[in-house]
Design a protein around this motif. Structure first.
Motif, PDB file in Angstrom:
ATOM      1  N   ARG A  32       0.823  -1.209   0.000  1.00  0.00           N
ATOM      2  CA  ARG A  32       0.000   0.000   0.000  1.00  0.00           C
ATOM      3  C   ARG A  32       0.863   1.266   0.000  1.00  0.00           C
ATOM      4  O   ARG A  32       0.506   2.267  -0.628  1.00  0.00           O
ATOM      5  N   LEU A  33       1.985   1.202   0.678  1.00  0.00           N
ATOM      6  CA  LEU A  33       2.904   2.339   0.665  1.00  0.00           C
ATOM      7  C   LEU A  33       3.439   2.589  -0.746  1.00  0.00           C
ATOM      8  O   LEU A  33       3.454   3.731  -1.223  1.00  0.00           O
ATOM      9  N   MET A  34       3.858   1.509  -1.433  1.00  0.00           N
ATOM     10  CA  MET A  34       4.389   1.669  -2.782  1.00  0.00           C
ATOM     11  C   MET A  34       3.290   2.044  -3.768  1.00  0.00           C
ATOM     12  O   MET A  34       3.526   2.839  -4.693  1.00  0.00           O
ATOM     13  N   ALA A  40       1.205   8.492  -7.410  1.00  0.00           N
ATOM     14  CA  ALA A  40       1.541   9.916  -7.502  1.00  0.00           C
ATOM     15  C   ALA A  40       2.600  10.166  -8.578  1.00  0.00           C
ATOM     16  O   ALA A  40       2.537  11.157  -9.314  1.00  0.00           O
ATOM     17  N   GLU A  41       3.568   9.252  -8.683  1.00  0.00           N
ATOM     18  CA  GLU A  41       4.646   9.427  -9.653  1.00  0.00           C
ATOM     19  C   GLU A  41       4.176   9.195 -11.089  1.00  0.00           C
ATOM     20  O   GLU A  41       4.639   9.872 -12.021  1.00  0.00           O
ATOM     21  N   LEU A  42       3.286   8.247 -11.289  1.00  0.00           N
ATOM     22  CA  LEU A  42       2.875   7.860 -12.642  1.00  0.00           C
ATOM     23  C   LEU A  42       1.645   8.609 -13.134  1.00  0.00           C
ATOM     24  O   LEU A  42       1.321   8.554 -14.328  1.00  0.00           O
ATOM     25  N   GLY A  43       0.941   9.286 -12.238  1.00  0.00           N
ATOM     26  CA  GLY A  43      -0.250  10.020 -12.653  1.00  0.00           C
ATOM     27  C   GLY A  43      -1.449   9.128 -12.902  1.00  0.00           C
ATOM     28  O   GLY A  43      -2.421   9.550 -13.545  1.00  0.00           O
ATOM     29  N   GLN A  44      -1.396   7.896 -12.417  1.00  0.00           N
ATOM     30  CA  GLN A  44      -2.526   6.962 -12.508  1.00  0.00           C
ATOM     31  C   GLN A  44      -2.658   6.255 -11.165  1.00  0.00           C
ATOM     32  O   GLN A  44      -1.668   5.991 -10.483  1.00  0.00           O
ATOM     33  N   SER A  45      -3.879   5.940 -10.773  1.00  0.00           N
ATOM     34  CA  SER A  45      -4.062   5.229  -9.512  1.00  0.00           C
ATOM     35  C   SER A  45      -3.476   3.820  -9.617  1.00  0.00           C
ATOM     36  O   SER A  45      -3.505   3.193 -10.681  1.00  0.00           O
ATOM     37  N   VAL A  46      -2.925   3.350  -8.511  1.00  0.00           N
ATOM     38  CA  VAL A  46      -2.414   1.985  -8.417  1.00  0.00           C
ATOM     39  C   VAL A  46      -3.235   1.288  -7.335  1.00  0.00           C
ATOM     40  O   VAL A  46      -3.150   1.631  -6.154  1.00  0.00           O
ATOM     41  N   LEU A  91       8.775   2.176 -14.779  1.00  0.00           N
ATOM     42  CA  LEU A  91       8.311   1.729 -13.465  1.00  0.00           C
ATOM     43  C   LEU A  91       9.439   1.777 -12.444  1.00  0.00           C
ATOM     44  O   LEU A  91       9.264   2.229 -11.306  1.00  0.00           O
ATOM     45  N   ASN A  92      10.608   1.291 -12.833  1.00  0.00           N
ATOM     46  CA  ASN A  92      11.752   1.267 -11.922  1.00  0.00           C
ATOM     47  C   ASN A  92      12.138   2.684 -11.492  1.00  0.00           C
ATOM     48  O   ASN A  92      12.407   2.933 -10.312  1.00  0.00           O
ATOM     49  N   ALA A  93      12.161   3.617 -12.449  1.00  0.00           N
ATOM     50  CA  ALA A  93      12.524   4.994 -12.131  1.00  0.00           C
ATOM     51  C   ALA A  93      11.506   5.610 -11.168  1.00  0.00           C
ATOM     52  O   ALA A  93      11.874   6.329 -10.226  1.00  0.00           O
ATOM     53  N   ALA A  94      10.225   5.307 -11.392  1.00  0.00           N
ATOM     54  CA  ALA A  94       9.183   5.829 -10.496  1.00  0.00           C
ATOM     55  C   ALA A  94       9.336   5.240  -9.094  1.00  0.00           C
ATOM     56  O   ALA A  94       9.218   5.950  -8.086  1.00  0.00           O
ATOM     57  N   ALA A  95       9.597   3.928  -9.014  1.00  0.00           N
ATOM     58  CA  ALA A  95       9.780   3.274  -7.716  1.00  0.00           C
ATOM     59  C   ALA A  95      10.999   3.844  -6.989  1.00  0.00           C
ATOM     60  O   ALA A  95      10.973   4.035  -5.767  1.00  0.00           O
ATOM     61  N   GLN A  96      12.062   4.133  -7.730  1.00  0.00           N
ATOM     62  CA  GLN A  96      13.255   4.697  -7.113  1.00  0.00           C
ATOM     63  C   GLN A  96      12.969   6.074  -6.513  1.00  0.00           C
ATOM     64  O   GLN A  96      13.438   6.397  -5.414  1.00  0.00           O
ATOM     65  N   ARG A  97      12.196   6.880  -7.232  1.00  0.00           N
ATOM     66  CA  ARG A  97      11.835   8.198  -6.695  1.00  0.00           C
ATOM     67  C   ARG A  97      11.000   8.060  -5.425  1.00  0.00           C
ATOM     68  O   ARG A  97      11.160   8.838  -4.475  1.00  0.00           O
ATOM     69  N   VAL A  98      10.109   7.081  -5.404  1.00  0.00           N
ATOM     70  CA  VAL A  98       9.306   6.839  -4.201  1.00  0.00           C
ATOM     71  C   VAL A  98      10.212   6.449  -3.042  1.00  0.00           C
ATOM     72  O   VAL A  98      10.084   6.976  -1.922  1.00  0.00           O
ATOM     73  N   LEU A  99      11.138   5.524  -3.288  1.00  0.00           N
ATOM     74  CA  LEU A  99      12.021   5.043  -2.220  1.00  0.00           C
ATOM     75  C   LEU A  99      12.986   6.116  -1.737  1.00  0.00           C
ATOM     76  O   LEU A  99      13.412   6.099  -0.579  1.00  0.00           O
ATOM     77  N   ASP A 100      13.344   7.047  -2.607  1.00  0.00           N
ATOM     78  CA  ASP A 100      14.275   8.118  -2.235  1.00  0.00           C
ATOM     79  C   ASP A 100      13.601   9.241  -1.453  1.00  0.00           C
ATOM     80  O   ASP A 100      14.292  10.057  -0.823  1.00  0.00           O
ATOM     81  N   ALA A 101      12.286   9.298  -1.472  1.00  0.00           N
ATOM     82  CA  ALA A 101      11.569  10.393  -0.816  1.00  0.00           C
ATOM     83  C   ALA A 101      11.721  10.297   0.707  1.00  0.00           C
ATOM     84  O   ALA A 101      11.537   9.222   1.280  1.00  0.00           O
ATOM     85  N   PRO A 102      12.060  11.383   1.386  1.00  0.00           N
ATOM     86  CA  PRO A 102      12.213  11.351   2.850  1.00  0.00           C
ATOM     87  C   PRO A 102      10.981  10.808   3.576  1.00  0.00           C
ATOM     88  O   PRO A 102      11.119  10.065   4.560  1.00  0.00           O
TER      89      PRO A 102
END
Length: 325
Positions: free
Chosen positions: A51-53, A59-65, A270-281
């Protein structure tokens, strides 16, 4: 224009068209909501991380997951659904050691091939397990456990979420490395094992640290050791099992996988979006509260990690004598 010039123009045109074709799917994707299949019931560590991811990726992709919980067969039902889904990037799996490696050794039929039927997307997090006992056991740490198990072989029993689960494999590693005789009591989930542990019906259990932490902090259960190589910031007072058994390291991990054949540009996006999520404080703070270590990295590194883990688990499982059911 001579023939050579015409040939060169034609070749360049073909290359440009191919490049546009490769970029096209990634540029257009996603144009509809995504599904993230969590192959376990709501409320556990896998569900919380899923749910966190999903929130961050949306938010990163502009579509609901949308998170879809599909539990059963140790996660195999949900994993099989994703393996059979169209390879278009719209159906993803939050995989675990169980779905990606262990279940193939535990069940005769799981409905998919973990190595062939998925494309690695993103390495989300690592989470240690923790060995637990009830306050009335008198055990305070792993040294106490090992002394008791060696002094009275077979007296202590250890509840796990099921045969081949990470809790079961942690027991087998403790038994093998510690030369200790402890009886295995398989349950149909960590919550059932922990309920019996709380009631004193069993002596020990192992669970993901995030779900066990509230019980530990409330004093209802005693943490004897974490399965990671070192103590974790979320519970620095709990020693690593490796302190009593040098070299012990059996950490659970969580990964995002797509069906095999998903276009590489989509996987990369997808990987780039996930990386941005993981890098967020904010994400890192929430993961720290869950006793989870963010990982990240490119899909190729995740593929190498999965291959190394397959070999580690193969050696461990074959050594336990686990047979497919």
């Amino acid at each position: 224009m001579n023939f050579s010039s015409l040939l060169r123009v034609w070749t360049l045109g073909i290359a440009a068209a191919a490049a546009l074709g490769a970029a096209g799917p990634a540029q257009a994707w996603p144009d509809q909501p995504l599904r993230l299949v969590v192959p376990f019931a709501a409320g556990g560590t896998t569900d919380l991380l899923g749910r966190l991811m999903a929130e961050g990726l949306g938010a990163e992709l502009g579509q609901s997951v949308v998170v879809v919980n599909k539990a059963g067969a140790g996660g195999s039902l949900g994993a099989a659904e994703v393996a059979r889904a169209p390879a278009d990037g719209y159906t993803l799996l939050l995989g675990t050691p169980g779905t990606q490696i262990i279940n193939a050794y535990v069940y005769k039929q799981i409905g998919y091939d973990p190595a062939r039927d998925f494309a690695p997307v993103a390495y989300v997090a690592q989470v240690p397990n923790v060995v637990l006992t009830h306050p009335g056991s008198g055990l305070k740490n792993m040294d106490d456990l090992l002394r008791s198990a060696r002094a009275e072989p077979g007296r202590l029993n250890w509840g796990s979420p099921g045969v081949g689960s990470s809790g079961h494999l942690a027991l087998e590693m403790v038994k093998r490395m510690g030369k200790a005789d402890i009886r295995h009591v398989p349950y149909k989930g960590a919550s059932q094992a922990n309920n019996d542990l709380l009631g004193g019906q069993i002596d020990l259990s192992a669970d993901n640290l995030p779900t066990a932490l509230p019980l530990i902090k409330a004093g209802k259960l005693v943490a004897l050791g974490v399965t990671s190589a070192r103590p974790v910031p979320a519970a620095p007072e709990v020693a690593a099992i490796a302190q009593a058994l040098p070299g012990f390291d059996l950490t659970s991990w969580f990964v995002i996988m797509a069906p095999a054949g998903t276009p590489q540009p989509v996987v990369d996006k997808l990987n780039a979006a996930a990386q941005r999520v993981l890098d967020a404080p904010a994400t890192r703070q929430r993961l720290a509260a869950l006793a989870a270590q963010p990982m990240g990295g490119p899909p190729q590194a995740l593929a190498r990690h999965l291959e190394a883990e397959r070999e580690k688990y193969r050696v461990l499982i074959e050594g336990t004598g686990i047979r497919p059911e």
